[in-house]
Design an enzyme around this catalytic site. Structure first.
Site, mmCIF file in Angstrom:
data_model
loop_
_atom_site.group_PDB
_atom_site.id
_atom_site.type_symbol
_atom_site.label_atom_id
_atom_site.label_comp_id
_atom_site.label_asym_id
_atom_site.label_seq_id
_atom_site.Cartn_x
_atom_site.Cartn_y
_atom_site.Cartn_z
ATOM 1 C CG ASP A 132 -1.840 1.208 1.248
ATOM 2 O OD1 ASP A 132 -2.900 1.118 0.598
ATOM 3 O OD2 ASP A 132 -1.518 2.242 1.874
ATOM 4 C CE1 TYR B 31 0.189 7.892 2.678
ATOM 5 C CE2 TYR B 31 0.675 5.643 2.001
ATOM 6 C CZ TYR B 31 -0.169 6.555 2.588
ATOM 7 O OH TYR B 31 -1.373 6.119 3.099
ATOM 8 C CE LYS C 26 -3.958 4.515 0.336
ATOM 9 N NZ LYS C 26 -2.557 4.495 0.818
ATOM 10 C CG HIS D 249 -5.132 9.588 0.095
ATOM 11 N ND1 HIS D 249 -3.784 9.470 -0.139
ATOM 12 C CD2 HIS D 249 -5.289 9.235 1.395
ATOM 13 C CE1 HIS D 249 -3.172 9.066 0.956
ATOM 14 N NE2 HIS D 249 -4.058 8.931 1.898
HETATM 15 N N1 LIG Z 1 -5.872 6.035 3.340
HETATM 16 C C1 LIG Z 1 -5.413 6.759 4.326
HETATM 17 O O1 LIG Z 1 -5.827 7.930 4.507
HETATM 18 C C2 LIG Z 1 -4.396 6.181 5.259
HETATM 19 C C3 LIG Z 1 -4.153 6.800 6.496
HETATM 20 C C4 LIG Z 1 -3.223 6.216 7.364
HETATM 21 C C5 LIG Z 1 -2.557 5.071 6.993
HETATM 22 N N2 LIG Z 1 -2.779 4.487 5.769
HETATM 23 C C6 LIG Z 1 -2.071 3.245 5.335
HETATM 24 O O2 LIG Z 1 -2.123 2.304 6.402
HETATM 25 C C7 LIG Z 1 -0.809 1.924 6.764
HETATM 26 C C8 LIG Z 1 -0.726 1.517 8.221
HETATM 27 O O3 LIG Z 1 -1.096 2.570 9.085
HETATM 28 P P1 LIG Z 1 -0.062 3.438 9.929
HETATM 29 O O4 LIG Z 1 1.249 3.509 9.227
HETATM 30 O O5 LIG Z 1 -0.745 4.703 10.225
HETATM 31 O O6 LIG Z 1 0.085 2.711 11.322
HETATM 32 P P2 LIG Z 1 0.138 1.205 11.908
HETATM 33 O O7 LIG Z 1 0.446 0.229 10.841
HETATM 34 O O8 LIG Z 1 -1.062 1.031 12.740
HETATM 35 O O9 LIG Z 1 1.345 1.334 12.925
HETATM 36 C C9 LIG Z 1 2.646 1.591 12.515
HETATM 37 C C10 LIG Z 1 3.509 1.709 13.768
HETATM 38 O O10 LIG Z 1 3.550 0.454 14.466
HETATM 39 C C11 LIG Z 1 4.899 -0.007 14.574
HETATM 40 N N3 LIG Z 1 4.845 -1.480 14.438
HETATM 41 C C12 LIG Z 1 4.638 -2.186 13.301
HETATM 42 N N4 LIG Z 1 4.606 -3.510 13.558
HETATM 43 C C13 LIG Z 1 4.787 -3.638 14.886
HETATM 44 C C14 LIG Z 1 4.864 -4.759 15.739
HETATM 45 N N5 LIG Z 1 4.710 -5.999 15.261
HETATM 46 N N6 LIG Z 1 5.070 -4.544 17.067
HETATM 47 C C15 LIG Z 1 5.205 -3.285 17.542
HETATM 48 N N7 LIG Z 1 5.150 -2.174 16.781
HETATM 49 C C16 LIG Z 1 4.944 -2.359 15.453
HETATM 50 C C17 LIG Z 1 5.642 0.690 13.456
HETATM 51 O O11 LIG Z 1 7.006 0.831 13.798
HETATM 52 P P3 LIG Z 1 8.264 0.442 12.843
HETATM 53 O O12 LIG Z 1 7.948 0.825 11.429
HETATM 54 O O13 LIG Z 1 9.363 1.251 13.437
HETATM 55 O O14 LIG Z 1 8.466 -1.034 13.012
HETATM 56 C C18 LIG Z 1 4.959 2.047 13.443
HETATM 57 O O15 LIG Z 1 5.437 2.864 14.492
HETATM 58 C C19 LIG Z 1 0.004 3.168 6.400
HETATM 59 O O16 LIG Z 1 1.379 2.934 6.417
HETATM 60 C C20 LIG Z 1 -0.577 3.490 5.062
HETATM 61 O O17 LIG Z 1 -0.070 2.617 4.053
HETATM 62 C C21 LIG Z 1 -3.704 5.021 4.903
#
Ligand SMILES: NC(=O)c1ccc[n+]([C@@H]2O[C@H](COP(=O)([O-])OP(=O)(O)OC[C@H]3O[C@@H](n4cnc5c(N)ncnc54)[C@H](OP(=O)(O)O)[C@@H]3O)[C@@H](O)[C@H]2O)c1
Ligand SMILES: *[C@@H]1O[C@H](CO)[C@@H](O)[C@H](O)[C@H]1NC(C)=O
Ligand SMILES: *[C@@H]1O[C@H](CO)[C@@H](O)[C@H](O)[C@H]1NC(C)=O
Length: 327
Positions: free
Chosen positions: A68, A73, A102, A135
């Site tokens: 994704d 980004y 997106k 998006h």
């Molecule tokens: N469409 C939209 O508007 C939108 C908005 C937000 C997000 N997104 C998408 O959704 C994806 C995921 O959401 P997100 O990046 O906001 O947050 P997330 O995946 O909920 O959390 C990411 C955080 O968790 C940590 N982490 C990952 N795996 C872990 C584990 N097994 N144990 C402990 N900590 C862990 C990561 O650290 P490290 O990387 O340091 O390991 C990072 O700090 C985004 O990257 C993006 O692709 C889309």
């Protein structure tokens, strides 16, 4: 009846996950246009440069087939380089992968949509996407190269474009084959209804905030009734997002989630992801650490019991939402 459905769903996930060595190939869900989407994908928001290049390579080695990204980004180039490297090495073929990008909010004018997807394709080095998402339903005015154009009071400036017209332009790039499917992100029920009314292609997914503190059960039910899947973003609570408050309760430190994790000899992250996937939701956890990237897809060798699903359900609350989403 509900039990039978749950049971069949679990059987299908357990039966179709494939493992070899350290790698796990996640099972897929069928989208409303017949395409198959892996239920776990790698998130890449906030992952940049050499980190995201390595993360995508590690993810493909770990068995991820769904990545994704998004124009905003600013990492599509590195994501594309990693994909090319793994195709060149013979680890995967392009058709094994499900690549998502997106349309950013400053490109909602219908005539801007095709140039925007072409920009993403060229940065990624691909000739088609598997899924292209709007998006957000909110559009921003183009002001120079600004990503978040704001007025003197700091409010984003809208361009006044109807997102249903943007959707029709997305239908056009879908028909031209620049993407194999189209969907939306950050849409509520009313906004989806408007797309269904004005458009002629049903979105394949709605990508929204979704995790145990904010489980989106109502929106997921509504989407399902329309043949639209729900993709969970920030499935681990996104503790590294820029707006996170230092004192907020971190999802992965939740004692109830930890207790469930101990019972299955899994981590809280694995329980959160298994909970979503077992509810029929697609999840896209982000990490730039190889061990966590592997951990986050290693969730297909156990099942949460109905009681443990209810325990995780109980973490849902009205203040569990982490994004204000005023844009
Ligand atoms: N469409 C939209 O508007 C939108 C908005 C937000 C997000 N997104 C998408 O959704 C994806 C995921 O959401 P997100 O990046 O906001 O947050 P997330 O995946 O909920 O959390 C990411 C955080 O968790 C940590 N982490 C990952 N795996 C872990 C584990 N097994 N144990 C402990 N900590 C862990 C990561 O650290 P490290 O990387 O340091 O390991 C990072 O700090 C985004 O990257 C993006 O692709 C889309
Ligand atoms: C987008 O790319 C496709 C495929 O390369 C091409 O046919 C089309 O003309 C491009 N459109 C624009 C607006 O650049
Ligand atoms: C989860 O919380 C939201 C917001 O309070 C609520 O609307 C929804 O009904 C809750 N879902 C469950 C399963 O409790």
């Amino acid at each position: 009846m509900a039990y039978t459905k749950w049971f069949n769903c679990v059987i299908c996930f357990v039966a179709t996950a494939v493992t070899f060595g350290d790698a796990t190939i996640a099972p897929t869900i069928k989208l409303n246009n017949g395409l198959d989407i892996p239920v776990i994908g790698l998130g890449t928001w906030k992952s940049t440069g050499a980190d995201v290049l390595q993360a995508v390579k590690d993810a493909i080695d770990a068995g991820y087939r769904h990545i994704d990204t998004a124009w905003i980004y600013q990492n599509e180039k590195e994501v594309g380089e990693a994909i090319k490297a793994k195709i060149d090495e013979g680890v995967v073929k392009r058709e094994d992968l499900f690549i998502v990008s997106k349309l950013w909010n400053t490109f909602h004018k219908p005539e801007d949509v095709e140039p925007a997807i072409n920009q993403s394709l060229s940065a990624l080095g691909l000739n088609y996407l598997d899924m292209y998402l709007m998006h957000s339903p909110v559009d921003f005015k183009q002001v120079g190269d600004s990503l978040f154009p704001t007025d003197k009071d700091g409010h984003v400036i809208p361009a006044g474009i109807d997102f249903a017209d943007t959707w029709k332009a997305m239908e056009d790039v879908y028909r031209k084959g620049l993407t194999k499917s189209i969907g939306v992100a950050n849409f509520n029920k009313r906004q989806i209804e408007r797309i269904l009314e004005k458009g002629s292609v049903v979105p394949v997914t709605n990508q929204v905030e979704c995790h145990p503190y904010f489980n989106q059960n109502k929106l997921a039910e509504f989407c399902k009734s329309k043949g639209i899947t729900l993709t969970a973003y920030s499935p681990l609570g996104s503790d590294n997002r820029p707006m996170a408050k230092p004192d907020e309760p971190k999802l992965l430190d939740n004692p109830i989630l930890k207790k469930v994790a101990d019972k299955y000899k899994k981590t809280p992250a694995q329980i959160a992801l298994r909970y979503l996937v077992q509810s029929g939701i697609i999840a896209i956890p982000k990490s730039v650490h190889k061990n966590r990237i592997q951990e986050n897809i290693n969730i297909f060798d156990f099942e949460l019991t109905p009681d443990d699903m209810k325990t995780v359900d109980s973490l849902n609350s009205s203040d569990g939402r982490i994004y204000a989403l005023e844009w």
